[in-house]
Design a protein around this motif. Structure first.
Motif, PDB file in Angstrom:
ATOM      1  N   ASP A 210      49.700 -59.511 -22.203  1.00 38.98           N
ATOM      2  CA  ASP A 210      49.686 -60.913 -21.793  1.00 38.98           C
ATOM      3  C   ASP A 210      50.809 -61.681 -22.475  1.00 38.98           C
ATOM      4  O   ASP A 210      51.466 -62.507 -21.864  1.00 38.98           O
ATOM      5  CB  ASP A 210      48.335 -61.545 -22.125  1.00 38.98           C
ATOM      6  CG  ASP A 210      48.233 -62.950 -21.571  1.00 38.98           C
ATOM      7  OD1 ASP A 210      48.339 -63.097 -20.344  1.00 38.98           O
ATOM      8  OD2 ASP A 210      48.095 -63.901 -22.365  1.00 38.98           O
TER       9      ASP A 210
ATOM     10  N   ARG B 245      50.846 -61.229 -14.578  1.00 35.80           N
ATOM     11  CA  ARG B 245      49.999 -61.734 -15.653  1.00 35.80           C
ATOM     12  C   ARG B 245      48.536 -61.756 -15.220  1.00 35.80           C
ATOM     13  O   ARG B 245      47.635 -61.420 -15.979  1.00 35.80           O
ATOM     14  CB  ARG B 245      50.458 -63.129 -16.047  1.00 35.80           C
ATOM     15  CG  ARG B 245      49.945 -63.486 -17.406  1.00 35.80           C
ATOM     16  CD  ARG B 245      50.517 -64.760 -17.916  1.00 35.80           C
ATOM     17  NE  ARG B 245      49.935 -65.049 -19.216  1.00 35.80           N
ATOM     18  CZ  ARG B 245      49.920 -66.261 -19.742  1.00 35.80           C
ATOM     19  NH1 ARG B 245      50.461 -67.262 -19.081  1.00 35.80           N
ATOM     20  NH2 ARG B 245      49.382 -66.456 -20.906  1.00 35.80           N
TER      21      ARG B 245
ATOM     22  N   ASN C 196      47.002 -58.307 -15.245  1.00 36.98           N
ATOM     23  CA  ASN C 196      46.571 -57.869 -16.568  1.00 36.98           C
ATOM     24  C   ASN C 196      45.143 -58.334 -16.853  1.00 36.98           C
ATOM     25  O   ASN C 196      44.309 -57.579 -17.350  1.00 36.98           O
ATOM     26  CB  ASN C 196      47.550 -58.421 -17.608  1.00 36.98           C
ATOM     27  CG  ASN C 196      47.272 -57.936 -19.003  1.00 36.98           C
ATOM     28  OD1 ASN C 196      47.025 -56.749 -19.208  1.00 36.98           O
ATOM     29  ND2 ASN C 196      47.292 -58.849 -19.953  1.00 36.98           N
ATOM     30  N   TRP C 197      44.866 -59.576 -16.495  1.00 40.24           N
ATOM     31  CA  TRP C 197      43.526 -60.099 -16.772  1.00 40.24           C
ATOM     32  C   TRP C 197      42.477 -59.552 -15.821  1.00 40.24           C
ATOM     33  O   TRP C 197      41.313 -59.408 -16.201  1.00 40.24           O
ATOM     34  CB  TRP C 197      43.528 -61.633 -16.758  1.00 40.24           C
ATOM     35  CG  TRP C 197      44.223 -62.125 -17.988  1.00 40.24           C
ATOM     36  CD1 TRP C 197      45.362 -62.863 -18.043  1.00 40.24           C
ATOM     37  CD2 TRP C 197      43.853 -61.857 -19.355  1.00 40.24           C
ATOM     38  NE1 TRP C 197      45.731 -63.068 -19.349  1.00 40.24           N
ATOM     39  CE2 TRP C 197      44.821 -62.471 -20.167  1.00 40.24           C
ATOM     40  CE3 TRP C 197      42.812 -61.161 -19.946  1.00 40.24           C
ATOM     41  CZ2 TRP C 197      44.766 -62.411 -21.564  1.00 40.24           C
ATOM     42  CZ3 TRP C 197      42.758 -61.091 -21.330  1.00 40.24           C
ATOM     43  CH2 TRP C 197      43.725 -61.713 -22.120  1.00 40.24           C
TER      44      TRP C 197
END
Lengths: 102, 465
Positions: free
Chosen positions: A92, B31, B34-35
């Motif tokens: 992240d 991004r 990824n979460w």
């Protein structure tokens, strides 16, 4: 030899998953731009942290007088969590850098 | 009921892994991807803790489990948040090693279980690969970490490849023997396999040069994926299986893609022992090389009166944490009407994309970063190339000297520009340990010093012009 065939039969379903996943894995990242190589590697790194599930199962099944299994399992849970949490957070942070401008 | 919810949770996790990985390979969605994967992981973990049953019995030792999770989360988050952008590659390697260690530990405990209760050979068939791959991945990652962190030097000895093959063969032979003759005294042999695997990881990574570490980390990453998948077989767990194999396959492809970006084959990386051989064979002595220095004020003048300046960032910039100073210089020059761009070599720094991440941190606009092919087209119309701590990626030997260890790697053709200013700390060769003839060319002048300090001084000089 027979054992291996038995094993094959027993895990048929799993072997199918393995084969399909190999293709999915290759297909999914087929056209990644080189800029994203590092974050992608890091993200994949976090995903294989799924091994933590194994550590949890081992830990949860260890009988409370088996100190060796308890100690090793405990370490396994810690390092597995490190892999998962650290992996996702680092990824992240890398991607955050990309997002700011656009 | 509980069991079907658990199955659904694992299915969900598997899907998020695939979708997450897909999104990670797209700059706009990365991004979020990824979460998405992280969410799936969370679901899988908590579903396992609360819903998993073995022979109808739920898991016990909750204190230990949550304690471990808590420690891992705190340490992992802190480490990942604290680490400097420059040390990112080592960090990935470290976390990867942790995953490998986890897989190996699971195998050790399960083996003890097999020894005590049931001589289950089908299980053993999975435990052994999990142990071997996990430990190789662990020790290999630790060495890769040490190398990138500058703690461990390249090390190779004559016949190491043969030695490695023998070692690998010994591991396999011992495993087969163990499988065939499982008995009360098998624990010793099992521990030997563990030790041999750990040392194989060390000897496998040791001779590989530092410049190739990203490729090695990516490879070890896919190893750990496979080790995790072994756990999937062991517990008949689909989430572990899909996650592990997915990373194993994607990691392998990524390894190959990285090699391609450097125009090298994987065998070349693994067998070639980059650092080791170059000391003996490659890197011809630069004949009669005299480099010339440029003063700060001269450099300032040359740059501020140029039409177009191309900055080539390298690892030196990262080490000096000079990305912000670099951005300041770019802004200053732009105000003076100079066109400033950054030429990014795909493997500049220590990992592909490393420079992009670093410069993005300093708010450098995305449009200013141009990739190698485009940069090479623009060099002939460039007045000044400012090389900041890059070396191997601008070494003309990659094109002209077949004896050079980096021969064939695509490089930035900086010598096409009118003037080249090279900032380095000293004349020492770069990471691959080879001389760079570019520094002795008539067009090139050297500006020695720490990248950050030099840039700040340059900015002051330009301001006083």
């Amino acid at each position: 030899m027979e054992r291996i065939f038995d094993w094959f039969l027993l895990h048929q379903e799993m072997i199918y998953i393995v084969l399909l996943m190999i293709f999915v894995g290759i297909e999914v990242i087929g056209r990644v731009p080189s800029v994203l190589h590092t974050p992608l590697m890091s993200g994949a790194n976090a995903i294989h942290g799924v091994v933590i599930i194994g550590a949890i199962i081992v830990m949860g099944n260890a009988s409370s007088d088996n100190y060796l299994a308890l100690a090793l399992g405990f370490i396994a849970v810690i390092v597995g969590t490190l892999n998962v949490v650290g992996g996702f957070v680092v990824t992240d942070r890398m991607l955050e850098m990309f997002k700011k401008k656009k | 009921m509980g069991y079907s919810i658990l199955s659904i949770a694992y299915l969900l996790a598997s899907v998020t892994f695939i979708v997450g990985l897909k999104m990670l390979s797209n700059p706009a969605a990365a991004r979020k991807g990824n979460w998405v994967a992280a969410l799936g992981m969370g679901i899988a973990i908590f579903a396992t803790i609360f819903l998993y049953k073995e022979d109808g019995k739920p898991l016990s030792n909750y204190g230990w489990i949550f304690g471990g999770l808590l420690i891992g989360t705190v340490v992992g988050t802190l480490a990942a948040k604290k680490v400097k952008m420059t040390a990112m590659p080592q960090m990935v390697s470290l976390f990867n090693g942790m995953g490998g260690a986890c897989a190996a530990l699971i195998s050790v405990i399960e083996f003890e279980h097999v020894m005590q209760f049931d001589a289950n050979l089908a299980k053993l068939l999975i435990i052994l690969p999990g142990l071997i791959i996990g430990s190789v991945s662990f020790s290999g990652s630790m060495i890769a970490w040490g190398k990138l962190d500058g703690r461990i030097k390249d090390f190779a000895f004559r016949g190491q490849h043969i030695f490695n093959l023998v070692l690998l063969f010994a591991i396999l032979a011992a495993s087969v023997y163990l499988y065939m003759n499982l008995g009360n005294d098998s624990m010793l042999l099992f521990m030997m396999i563990l030790l041999l695997s750990l040392s194989y990881g060390v000897f496998f990574v040791m001779p590989i040069g530092g410049a190739d570490m990203p490729v090695v980390i990516s490879l070890l990453n896919s190893f750990t994926g496979v080790a995790a998948a072994c756990g999937g077989f062991l517990y008949d767990n689909k989430a572990m299986l899909t996650g592990g194999i997915l990373v194993g396959a994607a990691g392998t492809l990524l390894t190959i893609l990285m090699c391609k970006a450097m125009n090298r084959s994987l065998t070349n990386v693994l067998i070639g022992s980059f650092g080791g051989n170059s000391v003996v064979g490659g890197g011809q002595q630069v004949q009669g090389g005299v480099s010339k220095e440029i003063s700060l004020s001269d450099a300032a003048v040359v740059m501020s009166y140029a039409n177009k300046v191309m900055i080539v960032p390298g690892y030196g910039l990262a080490v000096a944490q000079a990305q912000h100073a670099c951005h300041d210089l770019e802004k200053l020059l732009t105000e003076k009407g100079v066109e400033v761009k950054y030429a990014i070599h795909p493997v500049a720094g220590r990992m592909p994309g490393h420079m992009n991440v670093l410069l993005a941190e300093a708010d450098v606009s995305y449009e200013r970063l141009i990739e190698m092919e485009q940069a090479n087209e623009e060099f002939p119309s460039t007045d000044v190339v400012l090389i900041l701590g890059a070396n191997d990626v601008v070494n003309p030997a990659a094109k002209s000297d077949p004896a050079s260890p980096i021969y064939g790697m695509p490089v930035l053709d900086v010598e096409l520009a009118k003037t080249i200013i090279v900032n380095k700390r000293s004349m020492k060769p770069g990471y691959a340990g080879i001389e760079n003839e570019l520094f002795y060319r008539p067009k090139t002048s050297m500006l020695f010093g720490d990248a950050k300090k030099v840039l700040q001084d340059l900015i002051t000089e330009i301001k006083t012009l």
